[in-house]
Motif scaffolding. Structure first.
Motif, short mmCIF file in Angstrom:
data_model
loop_
_atom_site.label_atom_id
_atom_site.label_comp_id
_atom_site.label_asym_id
_atom_site.label_seq_id
_atom_site.Cartn_x
_atom_site.Cartn_y
_atom_site.Cartn_z
N ARG A 5 0.83 -1.21 0.00
CA ARG A 5 0.00 0.00 0.00
C ARG A 5 0.86 1.26 0.00
O ARG A 5 1.94 1.28 0.59
CB ARG A 5 -0.92 -0.01 1.22
CG ARG A 5 -1.88 -1.17 1.20
CD ARG A 5 -2.81 -1.15 2.40
NE ARG A 5 -3.74 -2.26 2.35
CZ ARG A 5 -4.87 -2.27 1.67
NH1 ARG A 5 -5.24 -1.21 0.99
NH2 ARG A 5 -5.65 -3.33 1.68
N ASP A 6 0.35 2.29 -0.64
CA ASP A 6 1.06 3.57 -0.69
C ASP A 6 0.69 4.43 0.52
O ASP A 6 -0.05 3.99 1.41
CB ASP A 6 0.80 4.30 -2.01
CG ASP A 6 -0.65 4.74 -2.20
OD1 ASP A 6 -1.44 4.73 -1.21
OD2 ASP A 6 -1.00 5.12 -3.33
N ARG A 7 1.18 5.64 0.57
CA ARG A 7 0.95 6.50 1.74
C ARG A 7 -0.51 6.88 1.94
O ARG A 7 -0.91 7.30 3.02
CB ARG A 7 1.83 7.75 1.66
CG ARG A 7 1.51 8.63 0.51
CD ARG A 7 2.45 9.79 0.43
NE ARG A 7 2.42 10.28 -0.94
CZ ARG A 7 2.72 11.47 -1.29
NH1 ARG A 7 3.13 12.33 -0.39
NH2 ARG A 7 2.67 11.84 -2.54
N ASN A 8 -1.34 6.72 0.89
CA ASN A 8 -2.78 6.97 1.01
C ASN A 8 -3.55 5.69 1.31
O ASN A 8 -4.76 5.65 1.20
CB ASN A 8 -3.31 7.60 -0.28
CG ASN A 8 -2.67 8.95 -0.55
OD1 ASN A 8 -2.50 9.76 0.36
ND2 ASN A 8 -2.27 9.16 -1.79
N ASN A 9 -2.81 4.64 1.68
CA ASN A 9 -3.36 3.33 2.00
C ASN A 9 -4.05 2.67 0.80
O ASN A 9 -4.90 1.81 0.95
CB ASN A 9 -4.31 3.40 3.19
CG ASN A 9 -4.37 2.08 3.92
OD1 ASN A 9 -3.40 1.33 3.95
ND2 ASN A 9 -5.52 1.78 4.51
N GLN A 10 -3.67 3.08 -0.42
CA GLN A 10 -4.21 2.49 -1.63
C GLN A 10 -3.31 1.33 -2.07
O GLN A 10 -2.09 1.44 -2.04
CB GLN A 10 -4.28 3.53 -2.76
CG GLN A 10 -5.24 4.66 -2.48
CD GLN A 10 -6.64 4.15 -2.24
OE1 GLN A 10 -7.19 3.41 -3.04
NE2 GLN A 10 -7.23 4.53 -1.11
N ARG B 226 6.65 3.09 -4.16
CA ARG B 226 5.55 3.86 -3.56
C ARG B 226 5.03 3.22 -2.28
O ARG B 226 4.23 3.81 -1.55
CB ARG B 226 4.41 4.01 -4.57
CG ARG B 226 4.78 4.89 -5.74
CD ARG B 226 3.72 4.95 -6.82
NE ARG B 226 2.35 4.93 -6.35
CZ ARG B 226 1.34 4.52 -7.10
NH1 ARG B 226 1.52 4.11 -8.32
NH2 ARG B 226 0.11 4.53 -6.61
N THR C 81 4.45 2.02 1.38
CA THR C 81 4.76 2.48 2.74
C THR C 81 4.40 1.44 3.79
O THR C 81 4.88 1.50 4.91
CB THR C 81 4.04 3.80 3.07
OG1 THR C 81 2.64 3.59 2.94
CG2 THR C 81 4.50 4.93 2.17
#
Length: 174
Positions: free
Chosen positions: A98-103, A138, A140
């Motif tokens: 997941r990326d920093r936007n939790n996507q 990307r 995190t």
């Protein structure tokens, strides 16, 4: 007397010009190997108050890809996973990056068969290069979800475990 011929030999020896510009042509390609994640979940941890819990979830933070050095110099990443199941139940392991936007940016899943009395080792490799490496950079956090399939009932006294160990090999271009 011997010193005079030695001095003459040193004064008349050959020397070539050094090309100091060769330093600009050096390309370093270091490799970094490390552990990524590890867990050892006992069979009785899938039981809470006498009731089976068929899903266990964890989301460790992966801050390594936030570093500028990694973003700029990473050329390839190999992830290695090894799971040993000694519980008499099948499991699905799902990893979501997941990326920093939790996507979600990437996922890996694999099935681990129930223990049947012989070693039950499952290995999986995942290679990240080019566009998949950009997705990995990307990342995190990684969500680990273990889903237990139906089978023989587990209790607080059930034996066995499911162990995961994983590693990362990172290749750099400097």
């Amino acid at each position: 007397m011997i010193s005079i011929p030695i001095v003459i030999l040193f004064l008349s020896s050959c020397a070539s010009d050094l090309d100091y510009n060769q330093v600009n042509d050096i390309k370093l390609k270091p490799v970094f190997i490390s552990n990524l994640a590890y867990f050892d979940i006992q069979a009785n941890e899938f039981v809470n108050g006498g009731v089976e819990q068929n899903v266990i979830f964890a989301a460790p933070t992966v801050a390594i890809f936030n570093e500028k050095f990694f973003r700029d110099n990473l050329s390839r990443v190999d992830l290695f996973f090894e799971v040993n199941n000694t519980i008499k139940r099948n499991y699905k392991i799902n990893l979501v990056f997941r990326d920093r936007n939790n996507q979600p940016v990437h996922s890996i899943n694999f099935i681990v068969r129930a223990y049947s009395g012989v070693e039950n080792l499952v290995k999986k490799n995942e290679i990240f290069e080019n566009s998949s490496l950009d997705l990995l950079k990307r990342t995190t956090n990684i969500t680990f979800t273990l889903t237990m399939f139906s089978g023989p009932q587990l209790s607080e006294s059930s034996t066995g475990s499911i162990k995961l160990r994983s590693g990362i090999t990172a290749y750099f271009r400097l």
